[in-house]
Scaffold this motif. Structure first.
Motif, PDB file in Angstrom:
ATOM      1  N   ASP A  38      73.053  -8.051  59.172  1.00 11.87           N
ATOM      2  CA  ASP A  38      72.019  -7.068  59.513  1.00 11.87           C
ATOM      3  C   ASP A  38      71.449  -7.340  60.915  1.00 11.87           C
ATOM      4  OD1 ASP A  38      70.262  -4.966  59.090  1.00 11.87           O
ATOM      5  OD2 ASP A  38      69.126  -5.942  57.490  1.00 11.87           O
ATOM      6  N   SER A  75      66.933  -7.722  56.828  1.00 11.38           N
ATOM      7  CA  SER A  75      65.946  -7.552  57.908  1.00 11.38           C
ATOM      8  C   SER A  75      64.524  -7.424  57.388  1.00 11.38           C
ATOM      9  CB  SER A  75      66.295  -6.322  58.746  1.00 11.38           C
ATOM     10  OG  SER A  75      66.457  -5.202  57.897  1.00 11.38           O
ATOM     11  N   HIS A 108      70.798  -1.394  61.756  1.00 14.23           N
ATOM     12  CA  HIS A 108      70.383  -1.622  60.370  1.00 14.23           C
ATOM     13  C   HIS A 108      70.777  -0.437  59.495  1.00 14.23           C
ATOM     14  CE1 HIS A 108      67.977  -2.441  56.860  1.00 14.23           C
ATOM     15  NE2 HIS A 108      67.404  -1.275  57.002  1.00 14.23           N
TER      16      HIS A 108
END
Ligand code: IP8
Length: 259
Positions: free
Chosen positions: A136, A103, A76
């Motif tokens: 992501d 996310s 991420h």
């Protein structure tokens, strides 16, 4: 509303870890500025940022070991780093862009997006702000976590917002009959119907060699968009002014997916 997906191979140097192509990012941001203001959602891929980290920790396979946990967070963060470069560039040249982390609001089930609340993204667009999302590492209800590709996200956003057009900016001119880098007589397919696509999918094995890098996955993913009546265009974002023209709805070399 339009959705623009910029491929990781366009905006990063694929063979150099965590290296953005600042020159091309700047040019693409300038093109967006020239087309601005318009209702637009932007999504970008991972290239040499997200992919090597995700691969190192096996994030796409889901949770199997505690050792993956830092990798989930690092994947991420690698995407945040790339996203920051893009959003900073857009802001510098006068496009009010805002980073939206997938996310933080998307959960998948078996690596497919479950329905989520799009109110924030929608309201940003209405306010005249450009939401910039990305592929992501996301939490997954069945596998613990997964990798949400920018392609899946862009398709989903285009369908959910009833966009008029989804533009994929890639590093080739569109979909070819075979790999133009290997087969000199390969032809660009200007209009690709879902029926024709089914034919390609049936050929299966040969597709991996015939269709240029990840293209089949992209167009197969885009099927839902075409079925929902959204125009899907695959164009070469590496060529100057192509994204600008596509955003303006002007004719441009590439492949259009049709029902
Ligand atoms: O490059 C995946 O997005 P894509 C991003 O669009 C990550 O497949 C986190 C690897």
């Amino acid at each position: 509303m339009q959705v623009l997906k910029l491929g990781g191979s366009v905006i990063t140097l694929k063979d150099e870890p965590m290296t953005a192509d600042h020159e091309i990012i700047r040019r693409l941001c300038e093109e967006i500025r020239l087309a601005w203001p318009m209702p637009l959602i932007m999504v970008h891929g991972g290239g040499s940022f997200g992919h090597p980290v995700a691969e190192k920790y096996g994030i796409a396979k889901g949770f199997t070991s505690e050792r993956q946990i830092p990798g989930f967070a690092r994947t991420h963060q690698a995407m945040v780093a790339l996203n920051t470069i893009i959003v900073d560039t857009l802001l510098e040249i006068g496009v009010p862009a805002l980073s939206v982390a997938p996310s933080s609001f998307i959960i998948t089930r078996d690596a497919r997006i479950e329905s989520v609340d799009l109110e924030v993204v929608g309201r940003l667009v209405v306010r005249g702000i450009l939401p910039v999302l990305y592929g992501d590492s996301v939490l997954d209800r069945t596998t613990g976590f997964s990798i949400l590709s920018g392609d899946q996200l862009a398709v989903w956003l285009a369908v959910e917002t009833c966009a008029s057009r989804l533009i994929f900016g890639v590093d080739v001119d569109g979909v070819y009959t075979s790999n133009p880098k290997i087969v000199p007589e390969a032809r660009l397919i200007e209009q690709l119907s879902l029926e024709k696509l089914d034919g390609y999918v049936k050929i299966g094995k040969s597709l991996t060699t015939d269709v240029t890098g990840g293209m089949l996955g992209k167009i197969d993913e885009a099927r839902a968009t075409v079925e929902a009546g959204v125009e899907v265009q695959i164009v070469n974002a590496k060529r100057p002014d192509v994204i600008l023209k596509a955003l303006r709805g002007e004719p441009v070399k590439g492949t259009i997916l049709i029902r």
